[in-house]
Scaffold this active site. Structure first.
Site, PDB file in Angstrom:
ATOM      1  CD  GLU A 126     -43.826  32.604  -9.102  1.00 42.00           C
ATOM      2  OE1 GLU A 126     -43.780  33.522  -8.322  1.00 42.00           O
ATOM      3  OE2 GLU A 126     -44.750  32.230  -9.202  1.00 42.00           O
ATOM      4  CG  ASN A 174     -46.536  22.809 -13.091  1.00 41.96           C
ATOM      5  OD1 ASN A 174     -45.287  22.684 -12.851  1.00 41.96           O
ATOM      6  ND2 ASN A 174     -46.888  23.660 -13.666  1.00 41.96           N
ATOM      7  CD  GLU A 206     -42.487  27.990 -17.024  1.00 48.13           C
ATOM      8  OE1 GLU A 206     -41.610  27.887 -16.168  1.00 48.13           O
ATOM      9  OE2 GLU A 206     -43.911  28.339 -16.594  1.00 48.13           O
ATOM     10  CG  PHE A 207     -39.695  22.235 -17.130  1.00 50.26           C
ATOM     11  CD1 PHE A 207     -40.865  21.538 -16.880  1.00 50.26           C
ATOM     12  CD2 PHE A 207     -39.387  22.094 -18.296  1.00 50.26           C
ATOM     13  CE1 PHE A 207     -41.628  20.933 -17.604  1.00 50.26           C
ATOM     14  CE2 PHE A 207     -39.851  21.301 -19.260  1.00 50.26           C
ATOM     15  CZ  PHE A 207     -41.017  20.877 -18.820  1.00 50.26           C
ATOM     16  CG  LEU A 208     -38.516  29.191 -16.149  1.00 50.30           C
ATOM     17  CD1 LEU A 208     -38.855  30.380 -16.728  1.00 50.30           C
ATOM     18  CD2 LEU A 208     -37.059  28.755 -16.276  1.00 50.30           C
ATOM     19  CE  LYS A 238     -47.788  -7.059   4.438  1.00 49.31           C
ATOM     20  NZ  LYS A 238     -47.659  -6.079   5.480  1.00 49.31           N
ATOM     21  CB  CYS A 295     -44.568  -4.581   1.042  1.00 44.09           C
ATOM     22  SG  CYS A 295     -43.433  -5.867   1.585  1.00 44.09           S
ATOM     23  N   GLY A 318     -47.743  -4.232  -7.380  1.00 41.67           N
ATOM     24  CA  GLY A 318     -48.326  -5.662  -6.706  1.00 41.67           C
ATOM     25  C   GLY A 318     -47.191  -6.042  -5.896  1.00 41.67           C
TER      26      GLY A 318
END
Length: 422
Positions: A166, A217, A162-164, A279, A276, A273
C-alpha cells in the site's frame, strides 16, 4: 496485444491498480465496479484513496484504454481474461469470507458464452490454499462448465496472487519482481498479457500459488512479531539499548545483497543444529523465564525445531518397510562443514533406530570419520554418494550438500528433507 481484452471485476485497491496497470501497458481493459458512487468517481479520473501515481495513471488511460461500466455483460463481452479482485474479509470465526467471490463467479458463469471462447478466469483476490481446487472449480462444474480440461474446456481457472505494498502498489504492479501464476497448464494468454512487464513468470499449481501469497504475508507478520517479542525480552532484562541492538542487527551482511543470504535461513529442512543456534535460543528463553517473561515465539521456535524431525520420522515409518535399506545423505549440521555437534542427522538416525529400522547406511563428503568416531552408531558408511544410492532402497537427504543434486535416484524412494533441487 491490441486484440486482447482484459476485464477486471472489483475496482478497489488491487483491482484499480491492476486495471490501470494493464491499460498503461496497452491492453484494452474494462472495469466493473458494483459501487456506483465509486464507479462515477473513477470515471472522472478521481480515486477514493491515496496511492502514489495511480490517479495520474488513471487519468492517462480513462476512456482511452480503460473503460468503466456498470454492466457486467458489457465488461465480459468478448473478454479473453477476467481478473477477480474482490475482497475476502475475515468472518467472525477468522476464516476468509468467500461469499462475494462465489457470487461473482456465479454471475460470470451465467454469461460465459459472451466471452471469447475458453476465457481465462484469474483469481487475484487472496484466498486460502486449496480454495480454487476444492471450492471454485467444483462450483463452476455444478453450473455446467467444463473447467481446466484442455481443449474441451469452457473456461480456464487460474490464480495470480498480488504482492503489492500500500502506497507503492501502482509502481509495484508496473515493475514486479516476480509474477506467480497457479494453473493446470502454462496458458499462453497469461504469458502474452504479462510479457510487457519484463518479469519472470513462475507457473505452478493452484494450491502452491495460493500458498505462496500466504507464505509471503505470514513471513512478514512473523518478523514483526518476533522483533516485538525480542524488544519485550530486552525490556524485562533491562539496561539494553533496543534501538541500537536492532540497528546493529540490520548491518549483518546476510541481510544485504540480491538475493540476500538470509534467504537460505528462510527455507524448510530438518531444523537447525550445530553448536550456536540450539544452545543460544534455549539460553535466551531460559533467561526470559527467569525474568518472569514467557516467550511465546522463542518457545515455539524450540518446539518446532523438535517437532519437524518427529513429523518426518513418523512419515517415513508409515511409508517404508522396516527391512528396507535406508541411506542417509549428509551427516554434518550444514554443508561446507564437518561439524557434527547437535547434527540433525544424528537425531534422525537415532529416531530410525528407535522405530525398528536396522539397515542404515550413511555418507557425508567430509564428516564420515568424525561422525563415526563421536557417535559410534550401529550403522554402515560408504565412501561415495553413488555407492550409497546404489546400495539403498530409500535415500534421505539430511544435509544440503550440492553434490547430492547430481545423484541418480531413479527407482529409489527419496525423502528430500532439505528440499534440494534434484
Amino acid at each position: 496485444m491490441k486484440s486482447v481484452k482484459i476485464t477486471v471485476i472489483g475496482l478497489g485497491f488491487v483491482g484499480l491498480t491492476t486495471a490501470v496497470g494493464f491499460a498503461k501497458k496497452g491492453f484494452t481493459t474494462f472495469g466493473y465496479e458494483i459501487d456506483q458512487v465509486k464507479a462515477k468517481l473513477l470515471q472522472k479520473g478521481q480515486i477514493p484513496f491515496f496511492e502514489e501515481g495511480l490517479q495520474e495513471g488513471l487519468q492517462d488511460v480513462i476512456e482511452k484504454k480503460f473503460f468503466i461500466t456498470n454492466s457486467l455483460e458489457d465488461a465480459l463481452r468478448d473478454s479473453d481474461v477476467v481478473f477477480y479482485c474482490i475482497g475476502t474479509p475475515m468472518n467472525k470465526e477468522g476464516f476468509a469470507d468467500l461469499s462475494f467471490l462465489i457470487t461473482s463467479l456465479k454471475e460470470t458463469a451465467s454469461l460465459i458464452k459472451i466471452c471469447k471462447p475458453k476465457p481465462t478466469l484469474i483469481i487475484k483476490s487472496t484466498i486460502p490454499p486449496s480454495t480454487s481446487q476444492e471450492v471454485f472449480i467444483p462450483l463452476l462444474k455444478t453450473l455446467g462448465l467444463k473447467v481446466n480440461m484442455g481443449d474441451s474446456s469452457d473456461c480456464f481457472l487460474a490464480n495470480n496472487p498480488e504482492f503489492l505494498r500500500e502506497g507503492f502498489a501502482y509502481q509495484d504492479f508496473l515493475n514486479p519482481d516476480r509474477i506467480v501464476v497457479g494453473s493446470s497448464q502454462e496458458l499462453e494468454i497469461i504469458k502474452k498479457i504479462y510479457a510487457p512487464f519484463n518479469a519472470p513468470i513462475i507457473f505452478t499449481n493452484l494450491n502452491s500459488a495460493e500458498f505462496i501469497k500466504y507464505l509471503s504475508n505470514t513471513t512478514l507478520a512473523m518478523q514483526i512479531s518476533f522483533a516485538n517479542e525480542m524488544s519485550m525480552i530486552a525490556e524485562k532484562i533491562g539496561n539494553i539499548d533496543i534501538q541500537l541492538s536492532f540497528q546493529v542487527l540490520h548491518q549483518d551482511k546476510r541481510f544485504h545483497g540480491s538475493p540476500a543470504n538470509i534467504t537460505s535461513y528462510i527455507y524448510p529442512g530438518l531444523g537447525f543444529g550445530g553448536y550456536c543456534l540450539p544452545k543460544d535460543t534455549l539460553a535466551l528463553h531460559k533467561k526470559s523465564q527467569e525474568k518472569g517473561f514467557d516467550t511465546k515465539i522463542l518457545k515455539g521456535i524450540i518446539e518446532t525445531n523438535e517437532r519437524i524431525l518427529t513429523f518426518y520420522l513418523e512419515k517415513i515409518s508409515q511409508e517404508v518397510s522396516k527391512d528396507a535399506k535406508i541411506g542417509i545423505l549428509g551427516l554434518s549440521f550444514k554443508p561446507g562443514s564437518d561439524d557434527v555437534r547437535d547434527s540433525k542427522s544424528k537425531s534422525l538416525i537415532d529416531g530410525l533406530l528407535e522405530r525398528g529400522f536396522k539397515n542404515i547406511i550413511a555418507y557425508d563428503p567430509i564428516a564420515n570419520d568424525v561422525f563415526k568416531q563421536i557417535y559410534a552408531l550401529p550403522i554402515c558408511y560408504t565412501k561415495t554418494s553413488k555407492e550409497l544410492v546404489d546400495a539403498c532402497d530409500v535415500c534421505i537427504i539430511a544435509t544440503a550438500w550440492e553434490e547430492f543434486t547430481q545423484c541418480n535416484f531413479t527407482d529409489k524412494k527419496v525423502y528430500n528433507l532439505r528440499f534440494l533441487k534434484l
